[in-house]
Design a protein around this motif. Structure first.
Motif, PDB file in Angstrom:
ATOM      1  N   HIS A 161      31.095 110.275  49.365  1.00  0.00           N
ATOM      2  CA  HIS A 161      29.853 111.017  49.606  1.00  0.00           C
ATOM      3  C   HIS A 161      30.060 111.948  50.795  1.00  0.00           C
ATOM      4  N   TYR A 162      30.364 113.198  50.511  1.00  0.00           N
ATOM      5  CA  TYR A 162      30.648 114.181  51.553  1.00  0.00           C
ATOM      6  C   TYR A 162      29.502 114.291  52.554  1.00  0.00           C
ATOM      7  N   GLU A 163      28.286 114.425  52.063  1.00  0.00           N
ATOM      8  CA  GLU A 163      27.128 114.593  52.940  1.00  0.00           C
ATOM      9  C   GLU A 163      26.940 113.379  53.845  1.00  0.00           C
ATOM     10  N   ASP A 164      27.166 112.179  53.303  1.00  0.00           N
ATOM     11  CA  ASP A 164      27.041 110.967  54.109  1.00  0.00           C
ATOM     12  C   ASP A 164      28.134 110.903  55.175  1.00  0.00           C
ATOM     13  N   THR A 165      29.321 111.385  54.847  1.00  0.00           N
ATOM     14  CA  THR A 165      30.414 111.409  55.819  1.00  0.00           C
ATOM     15  C   THR A 165      30.093 112.356  56.966  1.00  0.00           C
ATOM     16  N   ILE A 166      29.598 113.538  56.652  1.00  0.00           N
ATOM     17  CA  ILE A 166      29.213 114.498  57.698  1.00  0.00           C
ATOM     18  C   ILE A 166      28.096 113.916  58.561  1.00  0.00           C
TER      19      ILE A 166
END
Length: 72
Positions: free
Chosen positions: A40-45
């Motif tokens: 989950h890219y958004e969660d990582t950011i």
């Protein structure tokens, strides 16, 4: 432009994300880690932003506009 005597480092790995604030002499002022969100890219950011905010607040430099942040 002024330069802050502090820097923030972020270690982004496959299993964990860790952030640290270092003083000019290399002393660790704050450190925190969390698991890396899976796929989950958004969660990582969001996790990176949260960690940076947390260690900056913990070390008392949250409002320093000139702090250097490095991600690796």
């Amino acid at each position: 432009m002024s330069r802050s005597p502090h820097c923030v480092g972020v270690d982004l790995g496959g299993t964990k994300i860790e952030a640290i604030v270092l003083a000019a002499d290399g002393t660790a002022l704050a450190r925190r880690r969390c698991p890396t969100p899976a796929r989950h890219y958004e969660d990582t950011i969001a996790a990176i932003v949260d960690l940076i905010s947390a260690v900056m607040a913990q070390s008392g430099i949250l409002n320093d506009p000139f702090v250097t942040i490095g991600v690796g």
